[in-house]
Scaffold this motif. Structure first.
Motif, mmCIF file in Angstrom:
data_model
loop_
_atom_site.group_PDB
_atom_site.id
_atom_site.type_symbol
_atom_site.label_atom_id
_atom_site.label_comp_id
_atom_site.label_asym_id
_atom_site.label_seq_id
_atom_site.Cartn_x
_atom_site.Cartn_y
_atom_site.Cartn_z
ATOM 1 N N LEU A 96 -59.112 -29.371 5.051
ATOM 2 C CA LEU A 96 -59.409 -27.946 5.035
ATOM 3 C C LEU A 96 -58.153 -27.121 5.264
ATOM 4 O O LEU A 96 -57.916 -26.128 4.579
ATOM 5 C CB LEU A 96 -60.420 -27.602 6.133
ATOM 6 N N ASP A 97 -57.363 -27.536 6.243
ATOM 7 C CA ASP A 97 -56.160 -26.789 6.578
ATOM 8 C C ASP A 97 -55.211 -26.727 5.389
ATOM 9 O O ASP A 97 -54.699 -25.668 5.049
ATOM 10 C CB ASP A 97 -55.417 -27.443 7.755
ATOM 11 N N LEU A 98 -54.977 -27.868 4.782
ATOM 12 C CA LEU A 98 -54.015 -27.873 3.681
ATOM 13 C C LEU A 98 -54.563 -27.130 2.466
ATOM 14 O O LEU A 98 -53.822 -26.434 1.783
ATOM 15 C CB LEU A 98 -53.598 -29.301 3.320
ATOM 16 N N SER A 99 -55.862 -27.244 2.216
ATOM 17 C CA SER A 99 -56.379 -26.500 1.060
ATOM 18 C C SER A 99 -56.363 -24.999 1.353
ATOM 19 O O SER A 99 -56.153 -24.200 0.449
ATOM 20 C CB SER A 99 -57.757 -26.985 0.625
ATOM 21 N N ALA A 100 -56.531 -24.639 2.618
ATOM 22 C CA ALA A 100 -56.450 -23.228 2.983
ATOM 23 C C ALA A 100 -55.052 -22.683 2.731
ATOM 24 O O ALA A 100 -54.888 -21.524 2.325
ATOM 25 C CB ALA A 100 -56.835 -23.033 4.447
ATOM 26 N N LEU A 101 -54.035 -23.506 2.951
ATOM 27 C CA LEU A 101 -52.665 -23.075 2.683
ATOM 28 C C LEU A 101 -52.495 -22.666 1.226
ATOM 29 O O LEU A 101 -51.747 -21.756 0.911
ATOM 30 C CB LEU A 101 -51.673 -24.223 2.933
ATOM 31 N N PHE A 102 -53.220 -23.348 0.345
ATOM 32 C CA PHE A 102 -53.034 -23.139 -1.084
ATOM 33 C C PHE A 102 -53.947 -22.103 -1.695
ATOM 34 O O PHE A 102 -53.793 -21.753 -2.853
ATOM 35 C CB PHE A 102 -53.225 -24.459 -1.842
ATOM 36 N N GLU A 103 -54.900 -21.620 -0.901
ATOM 37 C CA GLU A 103 -55.842 -20.699 -1.520
ATOM 38 C C GLU A 103 -55.252 -19.352 -1.810
ATOM 39 O O GLU A 103 -54.566 -18.777 -0.993
ATOM 40 C CB GLU A 103 -57.070 -20.557 -0.633
ATOM 41 N N ARG A 104 -55.554 -18.881 -2.980
ATOM 42 C CA ARG A 104 -55.153 -17.541 -3.362
ATOM 43 C C ARG A 104 -56.376 -16.663 -3.141
ATOM 44 O O ARG A 104 -57.295 -16.709 -3.913
ATOM 45 C CB ARG A 104 -54.782 -17.517 -4.849
ATOM 46 N N GLY A 105 -56.378 -15.941 -2.045
ATOM 47 C CA GLY A 105 -57.554 -15.118 -1.766
ATOM 48 C C GLY A 105 -57.791 -14.088 -2.853
ATOM 49 O O GLY A 105 -56.976 -13.214 -3.081
ATOM 50 N N ARG A 124 -55.865 -7.423 6.490
ATOM 51 C CA ARG A 124 -55.769 -8.101 7.770
ATOM 52 C C ARG A 124 -54.453 -7.789 8.427
ATOM 53 O O ARG A 124 -53.469 -7.462 7.775
ATOM 54 C CB ARG A 124 -55.928 -9.610 7.611
ATOM 55 N N ILE A 174 -50.591 -7.755 6.945
ATOM 56 C CA ILE A 174 -50.511 -8.713 5.850
ATOM 57 C C ILE A 174 -51.316 -8.176 4.675
ATOM 58 O O ILE A 174 -52.491 -7.917 4.795
ATOM 59 C CB ILE A 174 -51.124 -10.068 6.277
ATOM 60 N N GLU A 175 -50.692 -8.040 3.541
ATOM 61 C CA GLU A 175 -51.394 -7.503 2.376
ATOM 62 C C GLU A 175 -52.334 -8.539 1.784
ATOM 63 O O GLU A 175 -51.988 -9.707 1.679
ATOM 64 C CB GLU A 175 -50.383 -7.139 1.280
ATOM 65 N N THR A 177 -54.355 -9.972 -1.559
ATOM 66 C CA THR A 177 -53.939 -9.983 -2.975
ATOM 67 C C THR A 177 -54.888 -9.169 -3.830
ATOM 68 O O THR A 177 -56.062 -9.116 -3.520
ATOM 69 C CB THR A 177 -53.909 -11.396 -3.538
ATOM 70 N N MET A 200 -49.270 -12.173 -3.264
ATOM 71 C CA MET A 200 -49.674 -12.183 -1.863
ATOM 72 C C MET A 200 -48.451 -12.047 -0.998
ATOM 73 O O MET A 200 -47.358 -12.384 -1.410
ATOM 74 C CB MET A 200 -50.445 -13.489 -1.603
ATOM 75 N N LEU A 206 -45.087 -20.185 -2.589
ATOM 76 C CA LEU A 206 -46.020 -20.312 -1.475
ATOM 77 C C LEU A 206 -45.262 -20.288 -0.149
ATOM 78 O O LEU A 206 -45.639 -19.595 0.793
ATOM 79 C CB LEU A 206 -46.815 -21.623 -1.608
ATOM 80 N N ALA A 213 -51.469 -19.017 8.040
ATOM 81 C CA ALA A 213 -51.689 -19.384 6.647
ATOM 82 C C ALA A 213 -52.973 -20.190 6.519
ATOM 83 O O ALA A 213 -53.696 -20.076 5.532
ATOM 84 C CB ALA A 213 -50.505 -20.190 6.120
ATOM 85 N N ILE A 214 -53.266 -20.995 7.526
ATOM 86 C CA ILE A 214 -54.474 -21.806 7.510
ATOM 87 C C ILE A 214 -55.701 -20.951 7.780
ATOM 88 O O ILE A 214 -56.745 -21.118 7.164
ATOM 89 C CB ILE A 214 -54.361 -22.953 8.539
ATOM 90 N N LYS A 260 -56.107 -17.737 7.255
ATOM 91 C CA LYS A 260 -56.223 -16.467 6.540
ATOM 92 C C LYS A 260 -57.480 -16.320 5.710
ATOM 93 O O LYS A 260 -57.960 -15.227 5.502
ATOM 94 C CB LYS A 260 -55.004 -16.199 5.671
ATOM 95 N N ASN A 261 -58.050 -17.425 5.252
ATOM 96 C CA ASN A 261 -59.256 -17.294 4.454
ATOM 97 C C ASN A 261 -60.520 -17.513 5.257
ATOM 98 O O ASN A 261 -61.597 -17.648 4.712
ATOM 99 C CB ASN A 261 -59.211 -18.260 3.269
ATOM 100 N N LYS A 264 -61.767 -21.556 9.096
ATOM 101 C CA LYS A 264 -61.922 -22.154 10.417
ATOM 102 C C LYS A 264 -63.256 -21.761 11.026
ATOM 103 O O LYS A 264 -63.824 -22.482 11.814
ATOM 104 C CB LYS A 264 -60.799 -21.741 11.366
ATOM 105 N N TYR A 308 -55.238 -31.247 -6.123
ATOM 106 C CA TYR A 308 -54.812 -29.953 -6.659
ATOM 107 C C TYR A 308 -53.299 -29.748 -6.595
ATOM 108 O O TYR A 308 -52.778 -28.791 -7.136
ATOM 109 C CB TYR A 308 -55.536 -28.795 -5.966
ATOM 110 N N PHE A 368 -49.510 -21.009 -8.637
ATOM 111 C CA PHE A 368 -48.443 -20.072 -8.285
ATOM 112 C C PHE A 368 -47.541 -19.833 -9.493
ATOM 113 O O PHE A 368 -46.374 -20.221 -9.506
ATOM 114 C CB PHE A 368 -47.616 -20.622 -7.108
#
Lengths: 119, 205
Positions: free
Chosen positions: A13-22, A28, A116-117, A119, B1, B38, B60-61, B63-64, B67, B183, B191
């Motif tokens: 989850l953590d690593l996929s969260a790093l890659f997500e483009r919101g 925020r 933090i902007e 996207t 972003m 990134l 970064a973890i 932000k979406n 958690k 991925y 990116f």
């Protein structure tokens, strides 16, 4: 489920969260103020700007004005570092969003340490 | 972003030549350039110094908001607490694994080399090594305290050493599933803005 499973899931989850483009339009910011002060200031700013302020469970505050609903959520991400998330409800109006954010940010004042902007 | 990047790539303190990083990892040069996009956005989020601090990593973890979903499941939280592993320790563990030299921050080289282990093309040995370190929460060089894995403890000394782990993982390859992030193969499409900063003419792989 044991600790291994959780650590594994967390890693994934953590690593996929790093890659997500919101894709969502969210605003925020981080804050180094105290948790209480953040909530207090959000309620105060919301009230002054004419929002109906509703305290929600779990560190969240709802700000409602007409059709605009904003959910403000506070999470502790590190010791003395909080992430404040603002999410708008379904009726997304980009212009209104820009307006609301500007006024709110001014109202929040010095609890905002880094913006933090989205996207 | 992310932040306004006023700096040219070469001015980043952590910048390493993508061609060199590509040769050391499972990523193509374009993929390394995409990862730099990134990296830039994560590394400027709290302090714009071109390095990823633990706070920036956590941000970064988080932000979406995922958690929140993890802890929506009380059972998970209870298990972590029962094992005396605070959730922040798990994130800290992942950070420490990326920060190989324990400098207290992750630079671009660390970022790319660590993520490379998760690439589908990375070697099994690298993945086994990384997963061993991941579960060695105390950093003792052994996996301890977790009853479920005691069948891996073939010499029954109460802990799992690296050789026992390798043998166990060879018999249970599904354990390494988390060590591959498919991925990562699509990083250049996630990116795409890297093309504006790309210094290299490369045939798409």
């Amino acid at each position: 489920m044991n600790a291994f499973d959780i650590i594994s899931m967390s890693l994934g989850l953590d690593l996929s969260a790093l890659f997500e483009r919101g894709e969502k339009k969210e605003k925020r910011f981080t804050s180094t103020s105290s948790y209480e002060r953040i909530l207090e200031r959000v309620e105060e700013a919301g009230g002054k700007l004419g929002y109906n302020v509703q305290k929600r469970k779990g560190a969240a505050i709802g700000l409602i004005k007409g059709r605009l609903t904003i959910l403000v959520h506070v999470t502790e991400v590190a010791e003395s570092l909080f992430l404040v998330d603002l999410k708008t409800g379904d009726r997304e109006d980009v212009e209104a969003e820009e307006l609301y954010w500007g006024d709110l940010k001014d109202g929040f004042g010095d609890i905002v340490s880094w913006h933090i902007e989205g996207t | 972003m992310g932040c306004f990047h006023s700096k040219d790539s070469k001015q980043y303190p952590a910048f390493e030549d993508p061609v060199v990083l590509s040769s050391q990892t499972s990523f193509s040069v374009s993929e390394v350039e995409a990862l730099f996009e990134l990296y830039k956005s994560i590394s400027c989020s709290v302090i714009d110094d071109g390095l990823i601090s633990k706070e920036e990593f956590q941000l970064a973890i988080f932000k979406n908001g995922k958690k929140e979903n993890l802890f929506a499941n009380r059972e998970m939280e209870v298990v972590l607490l029962a094992e005396e592993i605070p959730y922040t320790t798990v994130i800290g563990q992942i950070f420490d694994l990326f920060d190989v030299k324990r400098k207290g921050y992750i630079d671009f080289g660390d970022f790319v080399r660590s993520l490379s282990v998760f690439h589908p093309n990375a070697s099994q040995e690298d993945k086994i090594e990384f997963s061993f370190k991941l579960y060695d929460m105390d950093g003792t060089g052994f996996i301890e305290r977790h009853e479920t894995f005691l069948e891996a403890d073939t010499n029954e000394d109460g802990k799992i050493d690296k050789v026992e782990w390798q043998n166990y993982v060879s018999r249970n390859p599904s354990l390494l599933k988390i060590m591959t992030l498919p991925y990562l193969r699509d990083i250049t499409t996630t990116f795409p803005s890297f093309v504006f900063n790309s210094k290299v003419d490369e045939v798409a792989t």
